[in-house]
Design a protein around this motif. Structure first.
Motif, PDB file in Angstrom:
ATOM      1  N   GLU A  76       0.845  -1.196   0.000  1.00  0.00           N
ATOM      2  CA  GLU A  76       0.000   0.000   0.000  1.00  0.00           C
ATOM      3  C   GLU A  76       0.882   1.248   0.000  1.00  0.00           C
ATOM      4  OE1 GLU A  76      -3.247  -0.313  -0.171  1.00  0.00           O
ATOM      5  OE2 GLU A  76      -3.351  -2.487   0.160  1.00  0.00           O
ATOM      6  N   SER A  77       0.247   2.372  -0.175  1.00  0.00           N
ATOM      7  CA  SER A  77       1.002   3.633  -0.170  1.00  0.00           C
ATOM      8  C   SER A  77       0.253   4.655   0.669  1.00  0.00           C
ATOM      9  CB  SER A  77       1.185   4.152  -1.599  1.00  0.00           C
ATOM     10  OG  SER A  77       1.989   5.322  -1.602  1.00  0.00           O
ATOM     11  N   PRO A  78       0.346   4.547   2.014  1.00  0.00           N
ATOM     12  CA  PRO A  78      -0.346   5.517   2.862  1.00  0.00           C
ATOM     13  C   PRO A  78       0.206   6.917   2.648  1.00  0.00           C
ATOM     14  CG  PRO A  78       1.214   4.222   4.144  1.00  0.00           C
ATOM     15  CD  PRO A  78       1.149   3.593   2.788  1.00  0.00           C
ATOM     16  N   GLU A  79      -0.671   7.892   2.781  1.00  0.00           N
ATOM     17  CA  GLU A  79      -0.231   9.273   2.577  1.00  0.00           C
ATOM     18  C   GLU A  79       0.642   9.756   3.719  1.00  0.00           C
ATOM     19  OE1 GLU A  79      -2.244  13.608   1.503  1.00  0.00           O
ATOM     20  OE2 GLU A  79      -3.318  11.745   1.129  1.00  0.00           O
ATOM     21  N   ALA A  80       0.404   9.214   4.919  1.00  0.00           N
ATOM     22  CA  ALA A  80       1.197   9.610   6.082  1.00  0.00           C
ATOM     23  C   ALA A  80       1.187   8.490   7.108  1.00  0.00           C
ATOM     24  CB  ALA A  80       0.641  10.898   6.696  1.00  0.00           C
ATOM     25  N   LEU A  81       2.101   8.578   8.078  1.00  0.00           N
ATOM     26  CA  LEU A  81       2.198   7.608   9.154  1.00  0.00           C
ATOM     27  C   LEU A  81       2.057   8.311  10.502  1.00  0.00           C
ATOM     28  CD1 LEU A  81       5.405   5.627   8.005  1.00  0.00           C
ATOM     29  CD2 LEU A  81       3.028   5.168   7.363  1.00  0.00           C
ATOM     30  N   ILE A  82       1.389   7.631  11.452  1.00  0.00           N
ATOM     31  CA  ILE A  82       1.415   8.056  12.845  1.00  0.00           C
ATOM     32  C   ILE A  82       2.126   6.958  13.619  1.00  0.00           C
ATOM     33  CG2 ILE A  82       0.105   8.780  14.863  1.00  0.00           C
ATOM     34  CD1 ILE A  82      -2.249   9.362  13.092  1.00  0.00           C
ATOM     35  N   ASN A  83       3.231   7.301  14.230  1.00  0.00           N
ATOM     36  CA  ASN A  83       3.995   6.337  15.013  1.00  0.00           C
ATOM     37  C   ASN A  83       3.795   6.656  16.497  1.00  0.00           C
ATOM     38  OD1 ASN A  83       7.498   5.859  15.749  1.00  0.00           O
ATOM     39  ND2 ASN A  83       5.841   4.397  15.941  1.00  0.00           N
ATOM     40  N   ILE A  84       3.189   5.713  17.242  1.00  0.00           N
ATOM     41  CA  ILE A  84       2.951   5.899  18.667  1.00  0.00           C
ATOM     42  C   ILE A  84       4.081   5.238  19.452  1.00  0.00           C
ATOM     43  CG2 ILE A  84       1.344   5.541  20.575  1.00  0.00           C
ATOM     44  CD1 ILE A  84       0.316   7.372  18.392  1.00  0.00           C
ATOM     45  N   VAL A  85       4.709   6.011  20.353  1.00  0.00           N
ATOM     46  CA  VAL A  85       5.766   5.461  21.197  1.00  0.00           C
ATOM     47  C   VAL A  85       5.398   5.670  22.665  1.00  0.00           C
ATOM     48  CG1 VAL A  85       7.569   5.824  19.475  1.00  0.00           C
ATOM     49  CG2 VAL A  85       7.114   7.604  21.173  1.00  0.00           C
ATOM     50  N   ASP A  86       5.900   4.803  23.502  1.00  0.00           N
ATOM     51  CA  ASP A  86       5.688   4.874  24.946  1.00  0.00           C
ATOM     52  C   ASP A  86       6.797   5.737  25.537  1.00  0.00           C
ATOM     53  OD1 ASP A  86       5.471   4.486  27.666  1.00  0.00           O
ATOM     54  OD2 ASP A  86       5.451   2.293  27.579  1.00  0.00           O
ATOM     55  N   ALA A  87       6.425   6.880  26.093  1.00  0.00           N
ATOM     56  CA  ALA A  87       7.423   7.808  26.633  1.00  0.00           C
ATOM     57  C   ALA A  87       8.218   7.188  27.771  1.00  0.00           C
ATOM     58  CB  ALA A  87       6.729   9.085  27.116  1.00  0.00           C
ATOM     59  N   SER A  88       7.658   6.203  28.460  1.00  0.00           N
ATOM     60  CA  SER A  88       8.372   5.570  29.565  1.00  0.00           C
ATOM     61  C   SER A  88       9.302   4.458  29.098  1.00  0.00           C
ATOM     62  CB  SER A  88       7.370   5.014  30.587  1.00  0.00           C
ATOM     63  OG  SER A  88       6.605   3.961  30.024  1.00  0.00           O
ATOM     64  N   GLN A  89       9.207   4.075  27.811  1.00  0.00           N
ATOM     65  CA  GLN A  89      10.066   3.037  27.225  1.00  0.00           C
ATOM     66  C   GLN A  89      10.635   3.545  25.902  1.00  0.00           C
ATOM     67  OE1 GLN A  89      10.674   0.250  28.819  1.00  0.00           O
ATOM     68  NE2 GLN A  89       9.048   0.183  30.346  1.00  0.00           N
ATOM     69  N   LEU A  90      11.118   4.776  25.917  1.00  0.00           N
ATOM     70  CA  LEU A  90      11.435   5.465  24.669  1.00  0.00           C
ATOM     71  C   LEU A  90      12.548   4.789  23.882  1.00  0.00           C
ATOM     72  CD1 LEU A  90      10.624   7.905  22.999  1.00  0.00           C
ATOM     73  CD2 LEU A  90      12.339   9.252  24.216  1.00  0.00           C
ATOM     74  N   GLU A  91      13.612   4.401  24.558  1.00  0.00           N
ATOM     75  CA  GLU A  91      14.762   3.838  23.839  1.00  0.00           C
ATOM     76  C   GLU A  91      14.370   2.603  23.038  1.00  0.00           C
ATOM     77  OE1 GLU A  91      19.022   1.770  24.953  1.00  0.00           O
ATOM     78  OE2 GLU A  91      18.481   3.626  25.995  1.00  0.00           O
ATOM     79  N   ARG A  92      13.578   1.739  23.640  1.00  0.00           N
ATOM     80  CA  ARG A  92      13.165   0.517  22.947  1.00  0.00           C
ATOM     81  C   ARG A  92      12.218   0.823  21.795  1.00  0.00           C
ATOM     82  NH1 ARG A  92      10.192  -3.313  26.787  1.00  0.00           N
ATOM     83  NH2 ARG A  92       8.475  -1.895  26.352  1.00  0.00           N
ATOM     84  N   ASN A  93      11.317   1.773  21.973  1.00  0.00           N
ATOM     85  CA  ASN A  93      10.318   2.088  20.948  1.00  0.00           C
ATOM     86  C   ASN A  93      10.897   2.775  19.729  1.00  0.00           C
ATOM     87  OD1 ASN A  93       7.095   2.611  22.576  1.00  0.00           O
ATOM     88  ND2 ASN A  93       8.664   1.112  23.023  1.00  0.00           N
ATOM     89  N   LEU A  94      12.006   3.504  19.902  1.00  0.00           N
ATOM     90  CA  LEU A  94      12.540   4.313  18.800  1.00  0.00           C
ATOM     91  C   LEU A  94      13.178   3.485  17.687  1.00  0.00           C
ATOM     92  CD1 LEU A  94      14.052   7.414  20.646  1.00  0.00           C
ATOM     93  CD2 LEU A  94      12.079   7.361  19.105  1.00  0.00           C
ATOM     94  N   LEU A  95      13.454   2.215  17.939  1.00  0.00           N
ATOM     95  CA  LEU A  95      14.011   1.383  16.864  1.00  0.00           C
ATOM     96  C   LEU A  95      13.034   1.294  15.698  1.00  0.00           C
ATOM     97  CD1 LEU A  95      16.196  -0.515  15.784  1.00  0.00           C
ATOM     98  CD2 LEU A  95      15.039  -2.397  16.968  1.00  0.00           C
ATOM     99  N   LEU A  96      11.758   1.064  16.000  1.00  0.00           N
ATOM    100  CA  LEU A  96      10.742   1.048  14.948  1.00  0.00           C
ATOM    101  C   LEU A  96      10.596   2.427  14.312  1.00  0.00           C
ATOM    102  CD1 LEU A  96       8.425  -0.322  13.376  1.00  0.00           C
ATOM    103  CD2 LEU A  96       6.909   0.269  15.286  1.00  0.00           C
ATOM    104  N   THR A  97      10.693   3.475  15.127  1.00  0.00           N
ATOM    105  CA  THR A  97      10.554   4.844  14.615  1.00  0.00           C
ATOM    106  C   THR A  97      11.571   5.121  13.515  1.00  0.00           C
ATOM    107  OG1 THR A  97       9.763   5.613  16.771  1.00  0.00           O
ATOM    108  CG2 THR A  97      10.585   7.285  15.250  1.00  0.00           C
TER     109      THR A  97
END
Length: 670
Positions: A76-97
């Motif tokens: 697919e070709s979405p026009e935009a992405l919303i990436n939700i991260v957990d502020a209390s687990q930021l380091e782990r979540n940012l890999l996907l970001t």
């Protein structure tokens, strides 16, 4: 209309935000694996479609549900992405970001759970994140809706979200290989960001590899990857190519977190850790879980649910039944119509509706345990036991969901990483006591075990889990040899569930039962009543001479060794294949019970305590309902495994009931 994809790690609040932004409701639980396929909803402001994708830790899929997210980004070709991260687990979540930023689509970063981070003494500067990543960063508390208005405002004109300019430098060797792969890919139409595809190929993403194999000869691309791999290992870097790419990302993430996070006030032992020291204790954890389950069943069936069900029974057998009779007499309805409506519809459906309060209370308490974060700990507690049986603790999540309904529980098994564990969970799921079986347990427990109703019903639930574990060991040893199992689960923070969320979750679980009451149970009650009203000699025959009695009589001899070899019992089992709730409505029609007390009186004359236990065990274990059979066929894509699940459960039900009744009879039990 623009499409916007919602992505993030498991249990970061994606589905909560999805519900807020779209005014829709998807199942929300405080554990990983809630979303097992993409969900689509329209944004409140009409700006486009929002696609909620399964929670993933990276774009390299480990399980079937994670593959949904990667497949979507490729095809697919979405026009935009919303990436939700957990502020209390930021380091782990940012890999996907970082992987999503490399995808190249306009991206908004939702910094969720800032309240949880603050409670832990973690302060995150969203402006630093915004400056370093070059994208819009919005602080959120998704479960309360705080910040969702800002997200909607940004998405109102998705085309105006800034293009991503983020780019990591992976070093001279890797960058040279990326450039070579991009050159090779330029001739292939329909691919997303070529640099992103090249990186995913170098990380050996199976979904990307499969896509490229269908469109081109990838041997040249693999030569480039192998060359880069050899060059890396001959240099000072003793890492594989995927490991090197990940290490570069992690180095950047650590530097980013050091700049954006203030952990000087970090609390060494937060509430979650203190509770976990007790609730997940090696020796205390499991007894505490059993105690909580007992208290839940006691509340549901004795303290609260029982009196409420009595009120509903009085309403149905009193004002509703007598009111309907009076109305039918006033309008001059025929005897046939009168009997159909009062005995067939009100008697049949009403006999099941009586149990609605207890079912909803059970769902409410299960929803509370889920959203509090406790159920994820139960999976951890059960892991060692389930591992010895051939599964891992993550399979316990679908088992718990199965207490509501087996159909969504089987679909939830998609979140399990290994094919072996997924298949085993799917095959064993029908042994979980769904809400459809609950009316049968409640009826017989009220008759034969009035002082221990909660214990009797809990015993049926435990029996299903025990047989699931035993068969799991058997199937794992003989049907799925030499297949390993890996256990990965997210342990969310404990939190007090919101009343709104609990209400929605309880309603979503319970409305399926009500829907069945208005469709399958209604239709089944009418058919069963017609079969009891007519016979070979005509209409309005004696019940013993009806088509229903003839039909049940064919099955009765087979059931005699089990302790319930009557045509009445046999007549309830076959329609129970359509929906287990029909079992009680069939009994209500057969015995012409005016109310719950009347049915209980009839049951006490036909069954004994021993034969009632045998009958409940048979209802627990025999062939799953039609809807469950259908979803097993869909998830396994195999008629062989579908018929196997139906066959083994029927044989198991017969053998267990036989042992219960014959063994109890030998011991002098009645």
């Amino acid at each position: 209309m623009s499409s916007i994809a919602l992505l993030g790690n498991p249990n970061t609040g994606k589905t909560s935000l999805f519900n807020t932004l779209t005014s829709s409701y998807e199942y929300v639980g405080n554990w990983a694996g809630v979303t097992v396929e993409k969900k689509i909803g329209s944004l409140k402001n009409g700006a486009g479609k929002l696609i909620d994708l399964p929670g993933i830790y990276s774009l390299h899929p480990l399980s079937r549900d994670e593959g949904v997210a990667t497949q979507y980004l490729i095809e697919e070709s979405p026009e935009a992405l919303i990436n939700i991260v957990d502020a209390s687990q930021l380091e782990r979540n940012l890999l996907l970001t970082l992987q999503l930023l490399e995808y190249g689509k306009p991206t908004v970063l939702g910094l969720n759970m800032i309240d949880v981070a603050k409670a832990r003494g973690i302060a995150v500067n969203h402006e630093v994140l915004q400056s370093r990543l070059g994208i819009t960063v919005l602080p959120l508390i998704a479960r309360t809706g705080k910040g969702s208005g800002q997200v909607l405002s940004v998405l109102e004109k998705a085309s105006t979200i800034p293009q991503v300019t983020f780019r990591l430098d992976y070093g001279e060797l890797t960058e040279g290989a990326i450039a070579s792969i991009v050159t090779e890919l330029k001739s292939i139409p329909g691919l997303p960001n070529l640099r992103w595809v090249a990186l995913q190929l170098m990380e050996q993403n199976p979904v990307v590899l499969e896509l490229l194999k269908k469109r081109m000869d990838i041997s040249r691309l693999m030569v480039i990857c192998d060359g880069c791999q050899n060059a890396l290992q001959s240099s000072k870097q003793a890492l594989t190519l995927p490991q090197w790419i990940r290490s570069v990302r992690m180095d950047y993430i650590r530097s980013l977190c050091a700049a954006a996070m203030d952990t000087t006030l970090l609390k060494p032992h937060n509430l979650t850790e203190r509770l976990d020291s007790i609730l997940t204790h090696r020796f205390l954890g499991l007894p505490l879980f059993i105690f909580f389950m007992y208290a839940m069943f006691k509340t549901t069936f004795d303290w609260v649910g029982g009196p409420l069900s009595d009120l509903v029974d009085g309403l149905i057998s009193g004002p509703i039944s007598t009111g309907a009779s009076s109305l039918l007499q006033t309008v001059g309805a025929s005897d046939f119509t009168h009997a159909l409506i009062v005995d067939g519809i009100i008697g049949g459906v009403g006999g099941v509706i009586v149990f609605v309060p207890q079912i909803f209370i059970l769902f409410l308490m299960i929803s509370f345990l889920e959203d509090s974060g406790y159920m994820a700990r139960v999976c951890l507690l059960m892991d060692s036991t389930m591992e010895r049986m051939g599964l891992n603790g993550k399979a316990f999540i679908p088992f718990i969901i199965g207490f509501g309904c087996n159909v969504p529980a089987i679909m939830a098994a998609r979140s399990i990483e290994q094919p072996k564990d997924r298949m085993l969970t799917t095959l064993l799921m029908p042994l979980m006591s769904c809400s459809a079986r609950l009316p049968v347990y409640l009826l017989f427990a009220a008759v034969f075990f009035p002082a221990q109703q909660a214990t009797a019903v809990l015993a049926m639930y435990v029996l299903g889990v025990v047989f699931a574990l035993i068969l799991c060991k058997l199937f794992s040893k003989h049907l799925f040899k030499n297949e390993s199992s890996v256990f990965i689960i997210e342990l969310p923070p404990y939190r007090m569930p919101q009343l709104k969320t609990l209400g929605r979750s309880t309603w979503e679980k319970g409305k399926g039962f009500l829907r069945k009451a208005g469709t399958i149970i209604l239709a089944g009650s009418v058919i069963i009543w017609l079969m009891s009203y007519a016979g070979p000699s005509g209409l309005n025959v004696e019940m013993d001479n009806s088509f229903l009695a003839k039909f049940g009589g064919l099955i009765a001899p087979l059931l005699h060794p089990l302790g319930f070899g009557t045509w009445q019992a046999g007549s309830t089992l076959v329609p129970g294949f359509l929906a287990k709730e029909v079992v009680v409505s069939t009994m209500n029609i057969i015995y012409h019970a005016p109310d719950a007390a009347g049915l209980e009186g009839q049951i006490s004359q036909v069954f004994t305590p021993l034969s009632s236990v045998s009958f409940m065990a048979f209802i627990l274990l025999y062939i799953p309902c039609l809807a469950t059979v259908g979803v097993i066929r869909k998830e396994t894509a195999s008629w062989k495994w579908t018929f196997f699940s139906m066959g083994y459960s029927l044989v198991l039900a017969y053998l267990v009931s036989l042992v219960i009744f014959q063994g109890g009879s030998l011991l002098g039990l009645s």
